[in-house]
Scaffold this motif. Structure first.
Motif, PDB file in Angstrom:
ATOM      1  N   TYR A  68       7.127   6.244  14.605  1.00  0.00           N
ATOM      2  CA  TYR A  68       7.618   5.539  13.473  1.00  0.00           C
ATOM      3  C   TYR A  68       7.539   4.198  13.342  1.00  0.00           C
ATOM      4  CZ  TYR A  68       9.953  10.005  12.036  1.00  0.00           C
ATOM      5  OH  TYR A  68       9.855  11.264  11.668  1.00  0.00           O
ATOM      6  N   LYS A  69       7.178   3.472  14.241  1.00  0.00           N
ATOM      7  CA  LYS A  69       6.698   2.029  14.407  1.00  0.00           C
ATOM      8  C   LYS A  69       5.430   1.971  14.065  1.00  0.00           C
ATOM      9  CE  LYS A  69      10.487   0.312  17.407  1.00  0.00           C
ATOM     10  NZ  LYS A  69      10.433  -0.482  18.740  1.00  0.00           N
ATOM     11  N   SER A  70       4.633   2.907  13.938  1.00  0.00           N
ATOM     12  CA  SER A  70       3.205   2.852  13.731  1.00  0.00           C
ATOM     13  C   SER A  70       2.960   2.676  12.181  1.00  0.00           C
ATOM     14  CB  SER A  70       2.377   3.977  14.138  1.00  0.00           C
ATOM     15  OG  SER A  70       2.889   5.149  13.307  1.00  0.00           O
ATOM     16  N   GLY A  71       1.649   2.516  11.538  1.00  0.00           N
ATOM     17  CA  GLY A  71       1.535   2.385  10.295  1.00  0.00           C
ATOM     18  C   GLY A  71       1.843   3.609   9.611  1.00  0.00           C
ATOM     19  N   ILE A  72       1.451   4.707   9.898  1.00  0.00           N
ATOM     20  CA  ILE A  72       1.774   5.991   9.260  1.00  0.00           C
ATOM     21  C   ILE A  72       3.306   6.084   9.246  1.00  0.00           C
ATOM     22  CG2 ILE A  72       1.147   7.573  11.018  1.00  0.00           C
ATOM     23  CD1 ILE A  72      -0.342   9.261   8.707  1.00  0.00           C
ATOM     24  N   GLY A  73       3.975   6.057  10.351  1.00  0.00           N
ATOM     25  CA  GLY A  73       5.335   6.378  10.581  1.00  0.00           C
ATOM     26  C   GLY A  73       5.941   5.337   9.652  1.00  0.00           C
ATOM     27  N   LYS A  74       5.651   4.095   9.407  1.00  0.00           N
ATOM     28  CA  LYS A  74       6.224   3.129   8.431  1.00  0.00           C
ATOM     29  C   LYS A  74       6.235   3.501   7.203  1.00  0.00           C
ATOM     30  CE  LYS A  74       8.648  -0.082  10.813  1.00  0.00           C
ATOM     31  NZ  LYS A  74       8.591  -1.586  11.262  1.00  0.00           N
ATOM     32  N   GLU A  75       4.714   3.914   6.819  1.00  0.00           N
ATOM     33  CA  GLU A  75       4.818   4.430   5.351  1.00  0.00           C
ATOM     34  C   GLU A  75       5.611   5.852   5.058  1.00  0.00           C
ATOM     35  OE1 GLU A  75       2.957   2.926   3.052  1.00  0.00           O
ATOM     36  OE2 GLU A  75       2.582   1.565   4.692  1.00  0.00           O
ATOM     37  N   PHE A  76       5.778   6.491   6.011  1.00  0.00           N
ATOM     38  CA  PHE A  76       6.730   7.688   5.638  1.00  0.00           C
ATOM     39  C   PHE A  76       8.077   7.125   5.301  1.00  0.00           C
ATOM     40  CE2 PHE A  76      10.300  10.328   7.589  1.00  0.00           C
ATOM     41  CZ  PHE A  76      10.023  11.299   6.662  1.00  0.00           C
ATOM     42  N   LEU A  77       8.680   6.158   6.351  1.00  0.00           N
ATOM     43  CA  LEU A  77       9.959   5.519   6.115  1.00  0.00           C
ATOM     44  C   LEU A  77      10.087   4.794   4.774  1.00  0.00           C
ATOM     45  CD1 LEU A  77      10.609   4.338   9.864  1.00  0.00           C
ATOM     46  CD2 LEU A  77      11.633   6.416   8.852  1.00  0.00           C
ATOM     47  N   LYS A  78       9.224   4.175   4.551  1.00  0.00           N
ATOM     48  CA  LYS A  78       9.040   3.325   3.167  1.00  0.00           C
ATOM     49  C   LYS A  78       9.134   4.172   1.766  1.00  0.00           C
ATOM     50  CE  LYS A  78       6.858  -0.764   4.953  1.00  0.00           C
ATOM     51  NZ  LYS A  78       5.528  -1.625   5.021  1.00  0.00           N
TER      52      LYS A  78
END
Length: 82
Positions: A68-78
């Motif tokens: 979730y701290k990675s690029g794809i994980g952050k995109e999911f959270l956003k």
């Protein structure tokens, strides 16, 4: 039997930044963030829970946190914000 942990994402009401972490006691940990006991989040209070999931074991929690701290994980959270 492995302990259960919660991987969570908080969002700052101050500037909309997202913070990701994990804990065995989610309610206690959110309270710590909002009471200023965590240096890295103290200046961005108040925090609101954006997302959480329960996982088994500290190693699994660390891996999910890293995701979730990675690029794809952050995109999911956003994407949860829209």
């Amino acid at each position: 039997m492995e302990d259960k942990f919660f991987v969570y994402a908080l969002i700052s009401a101050k500037d909309k930044r997202i913070y990701v972490g994990f804990s065995g006691d989610l309610d206690k940990r959110i309270h710590e963030h909002n009471s200023g006991k965590t240096k890295s989040t103290k200046g961005f209070r108040p925090w609101t829970l954006l997302y959480f999931e329960e996982v088994q074991g500290r190693d699994s929690a660390r891996k999910k946190e890293k995701y979730y701290k990675s690029g794809i994980g952050k995109e999911f959270l956003k994407s949860l914000l829209t």
